[in-house]
Design an enzyme around this catalytic site. Structure first.
Site, short mmCIF file in Angstrom:
data_model
loop_
_atom_site.label_atom_id
_atom_site.label_comp_id
_atom_site.label_asym_id
_atom_site.label_seq_id
_atom_site.Cartn_x
_atom_site.Cartn_y
_atom_site.Cartn_z
N GLY A 110 0.84 -1.19 0.00
CA GLY A 110 0.00 0.00 0.00
C GLY A 110 0.88 1.24 0.00
O GLY A 110 2.04 1.20 -0.44
N GLY A 115 4.15 0.94 2.17
CA GLY A 115 5.02 -0.11 1.63
C GLY A 115 5.69 0.34 0.34
O GLY A 115 6.91 0.15 0.15
N ARG A 154 -3.02 -11.29 -5.04
CA ARG A 154 -2.65 -9.97 -5.56
C ARG A 154 -1.42 -10.07 -6.46
O ARG A 154 -1.32 -9.36 -7.46
CB ARG A 154 -2.38 -9.04 -4.38
CG ARG A 154 -2.29 -7.60 -4.75
CD ARG A 154 -2.89 -6.76 -3.64
NE ARG A 154 -2.11 -5.56 -3.38
CZ ARG A 154 -2.10 -4.51 -4.18
NH1 ARG A 154 -2.81 -4.51 -5.27
NH2 ARG A 154 -1.37 -3.46 -3.88
N ASN A 181 0.21 2.57 12.73
CA ASN A 181 -0.36 3.60 13.57
C ASN A 181 -1.03 2.93 14.77
O ASN A 181 -1.30 1.74 14.72
CB ASN A 181 -1.44 4.31 12.75
CG ASN A 181 -1.44 5.78 13.00
OD1 ASN A 181 -0.81 6.27 13.95
ND2 ASN A 181 -2.14 6.50 12.16
N ALA A 190 1.43 9.60 2.44
CA ALA A 190 1.43 9.01 1.09
C ALA A 190 0.06 8.41 0.79
O ALA A 190 -0.66 8.01 1.71
CB ALA A 190 2.50 7.92 1.00
N LYS A 231 1.19 10.22 19.31
CA LYS A 231 0.35 10.16 18.11
C LYS A 231 -1.02 9.57 18.46
O LYS A 231 -2.05 10.03 17.99
CB LYS A 231 1.04 9.33 17.02
CG LYS A 231 0.49 9.64 15.66
CD LYS A 231 1.36 9.12 14.55
CE LYS A 231 0.71 9.48 13.22
NZ LYS A 231 1.16 8.66 12.14
N ASN A 235 -4.74 11.04 17.72
CA ASN A 235 -5.66 10.23 16.91
C ASN A 235 -6.92 9.84 17.69
O ASN A 235 -8.00 9.75 17.11
CB ASN A 235 -4.96 8.96 16.42
CG ASN A 235 -3.93 9.26 15.35
OD1 ASN A 235 -3.92 10.33 14.77
ND2 ASN A 235 -3.05 8.32 15.08
N ASN A 274 -9.56 11.18 15.08
CA ASN A 274 -9.92 10.23 14.01
C ASN A 274 -11.34 9.70 14.08
O ASN A 274 -12.09 9.77 13.10
CB ASN A 274 -8.92 9.07 13.99
CG ASN A 274 -7.58 9.50 13.43
OD1 ASN A 274 -7.18 10.64 13.58
ND2 ASN A 274 -6.89 8.59 12.77
N GLU A 303 -8.58 1.56 11.86
CA GLU A 303 -7.59 1.14 12.86
C GLU A 303 -8.03 1.55 14.28
O GLU A 303 -7.23 1.53 15.21
CB GLU A 303 -6.22 1.77 12.53
CG GLU A 303 -5.65 1.25 11.22
CD GLU A 303 -4.23 1.74 10.94
OE1 GLU A 303 -3.32 0.91 10.83
OE2 GLU A 303 -4.06 2.97 10.80
N1 LIG Z 1 -0.44 6.41 4.29
C1 LIG Z 1 0.05 7.29 5.13
O1 LIG Z 1 0.22 8.48 4.79
C2 LIG Z 1 0.43 6.89 6.54
C3 LIG Z 1 1.07 7.85 7.35
C4 LIG Z 1 1.45 7.48 8.65
C5 LIG Z 1 1.20 6.21 9.11
N2 LIG Z 1 0.58 5.31 8.30
C6 LIG Z 1 0.31 3.97 8.86
O2 LIG Z 1 1.02 3.00 8.09
C7 LIG Z 1 0.29 1.77 8.07
C8 LIG Z 1 0.07 1.35 6.61
O3 LIG Z 1 -0.76 2.34 6.04
P1 LIG Z 1 -1.00 2.46 4.46
O4 LIG Z 1 -1.60 3.80 4.25
O5 LIG Z 1 0.22 2.07 3.73
O6 LIG Z 1 -2.14 1.33 4.27
P2 LIG Z 1 -2.65 0.72 2.89
O7 LIG Z 1 -2.39 1.68 1.77
O8 LIG Z 1 -4.04 0.24 3.15
O9 LIG Z 1 -1.70 -0.53 2.66
C9 LIG Z 1 -1.73 -1.68 3.44
C10 LIG Z 1 -1.38 -2.83 2.53
O10 LIG Z 1 -1.14 -4.00 3.31
C11 LIG Z 1 -1.58 -5.11 2.54
N3 LIG Z 1 -1.73 -6.30 3.40
C12 LIG Z 1 -2.55 -6.49 4.46
N4 LIG Z 1 -2.36 -7.72 4.98
C13 LIG Z 1 -1.39 -8.31 4.22
C14 LIG Z 1 -0.77 -9.60 4.26
N5 LIG Z 1 -1.09 -10.50 5.19
N6 LIG Z 1 0.16 -9.89 3.32
C15 LIG Z 1 0.50 -8.99 2.37
N7 LIG Z 1 -0.06 -7.75 2.28
C16 LIG Z 1 -1.00 -7.41 3.21
C17 LIG Z 1 -2.90 -4.62 1.96
O11 LIG Z 1 -3.25 -5.40 0.87
P3 LIG Z 1 -4.80 -5.59 0.49
O12 LIG Z 1 -5.26 -4.26 0.00
O13 LIG Z 1 -4.72 -6.66 -0.52
O14 LIG Z 1 -5.51 -6.00 1.76
C18 LIG Z 1 -2.51 -3.19 1.55
O15 LIG Z 1 -1.96 -3.16 0.25
C19 LIG Z 1 -1.03 2.05 8.82
O16 LIG Z 1 -0.93 1.64 10.15
C20 LIG Z 1 -1.16 3.56 8.75
O17 LIG Z 1 -1.93 4.12 9.79
C21 LIG Z 1 0.19 5.62 7.03
#
Ligand SMILES: NC(=O)c1ccc[n+]([C@@H]2O[C@H](COP(=O)([O-])OP(=O)(O)OC[C@H]3O[C@@H](n4cnc5c(N)ncnc54)[C@H](OP(=O)(O)O)[C@@H]3O)[C@@H](O)[C@H]2O)c1
Length: 309
Positions: free
Chosen positions: A9, A12, A34, A109, A135, A192, A196, A200, A274
């Site tokens: 996501g 990642g 996927r 988070n 992101a 944080k 939140n 949130n 979350e």
């Molecule tokens: N995005 C930001 O700006 C941001 C900023 C600060 C903190 N965070 C934190 O970072 C964390 C990730 O956030 P994100 O925004 O990157 O979330 P996201 O875009 O929803 O990405 C999460 C990814 O994990 C995959 N996934 C879940 N279980 C899996 C497994 N068992 N094996 C392989 N892949 C798996 C999901 O795939 P599927 O879609 O196929 O389920 C999805 O692609 C969260 O805790 C968030 O709060 C994010």
């Protein structure tokens, strides 16, 4: 050195790109189903990860994709980039591949998932990060690095040897991100979590932007009640606070007035939020400490009634 990143996501993809940019090797791990759909969509042996940087530049990186089921490598550096509710299962799916010296870095988070993983994987070193990088995904394997922030990294519930600490620090310092190491990651996670907890869930309840939480007396009163309970639980848990939380929460609402929180966006899309690791974690800790949290309970009940989980 090869990093394995689980979760393709926003976080990642962003971190995989930064690792590759710093000259490290990285394999991005996705679920088997996927992997098949990405391979079909890209129809190439080497898929491309695209990053639109916050300064306007676009970078493309050929990447290695795999799934936990097909992986045969031994993992020495694992970056976990799923949502909090998926993190434990994601690490579990790689349990057979983790070397005893593996460094596991958790990007989630909220709180609770990090501690659960640290308890289960005590042979490895578990680190947590708290980040303000921003992101979002434009498309599969195409991420927009919307805002540059900073990231704190520290060990969870253990104190690794200095050589282990220095080795990971040395590696992460090579990334083109602002990363700092701390012995007090729990405090950073609480900082944080506190914000939140206040913002949130309420933005999901009112289906509004962060700034709109200051729009009415009722919303401000709910913000204040949630904030007061967080302060009490944090104090009872003996975690030092950093200043007046309500002032800070109002400041964040003003500074991010036009933003929708990730919880509000997840609720809109009908995805699991979350919150179990945010207000849910707070309520759980409060119970253990004998602190009442009626405002947090009322919020969670109202969200459940709206089918927001
Ligand atoms: N995005 C930001 O700006 C941001 C900023 C600060 C903190 N965070 C934190 O970072 C964390 C990730 O956030 P994100 O925004 O990157 O979330 P996201 O875009 O929803 O990405 C999460 C990814 O994990 C995959 N996934 C879940 N279980 C899996 C497994 N068992 N094996 C392989 N892949 C798996 C999901 O795939 P599927 O879609 O196929 O389920 C999805 O692609 C969260 O805790 C968030 O709060 C994010």
């Amino acid at each position: 050195m090869t990093w394995h990143i689980i979760g393709a996501g926003s976080m990642g993809c962003l971190w995989t790109a930064q690792l590759l940019k710093a000259g490290m090797k990285a394999t991005l791990l996705v679920r088997e189903q996927r992997l098949r759909s990405l391979n079909i969509a890209h129809n190439i042996a080497r898929p491309i990860l695209t990053v639109d940087e916050w300064d306007g530049a676009t970078h493309r990186y050929p990447i290695k994709l795999n799934s936990p089921e097909s992986l045969t490598d031994s993992i020495t550096h694992l970056l976990v980039c799923t949502k909090a509710q998926d993190a434990e299962a994601a690490v579990q799916s790689l349990a057979g591949q983790l070397s005893d010296q593996c460094q596991i870095l958790l990007m989630q988070n909220g709180m609770g998932s990090q501690q659960a993983i640290a308890r289960q994987f005590c042979s490895q070193t578990v680190w947590a990060a708290s980040t303000t990088e921003g992101a979002w995904m434009k498309d599969a394997l195409h991420v927009c690095h919307a805002g540059s922030g900073s990231t704190w990294v520290g060990p969870v519930d253990q104190e690794p040897d200095d050589s282990v600490w220095q080795a990971l620090k040395g590696v992460l310092e090579q990334l083109p991100l602002d990363i700092q190491f701390t012995h007090q990651i729990e405090q950073k996670l609480w900082d944080k979590l506190a914000i939140n907890c206040a913002i949130n869930g309420l933005t999901a309840l009112y289906d509004c932007r962060n700034g709109e939480l200051l729009n009415s007396k009722e919303r401000q009163q709910r913000l204040a009640a949630l904030t007061e309970e967080v302060t009490q639980v944090r104090q009872s848990a003996g975690v030092p606070g950093s200043g007046n939380l309500l002032e800070l929460v109002h400041q964040v609402c003003r500074d991010t007035a036009m933003n929708h929180s990730s919880t509000c966006m997840d609720a809109r899309r009908g995805r699991d939020t979350e919150l179990a690791f945010i207000n849910g974690y707070l309520i759980e800790q409060a119970e253990k400490l004998g602190v009442e949290t009626p405002a947090n309970r009322r919020l969670m009940k109202a969200l459940t009634e709206l089918n927001i989980r």
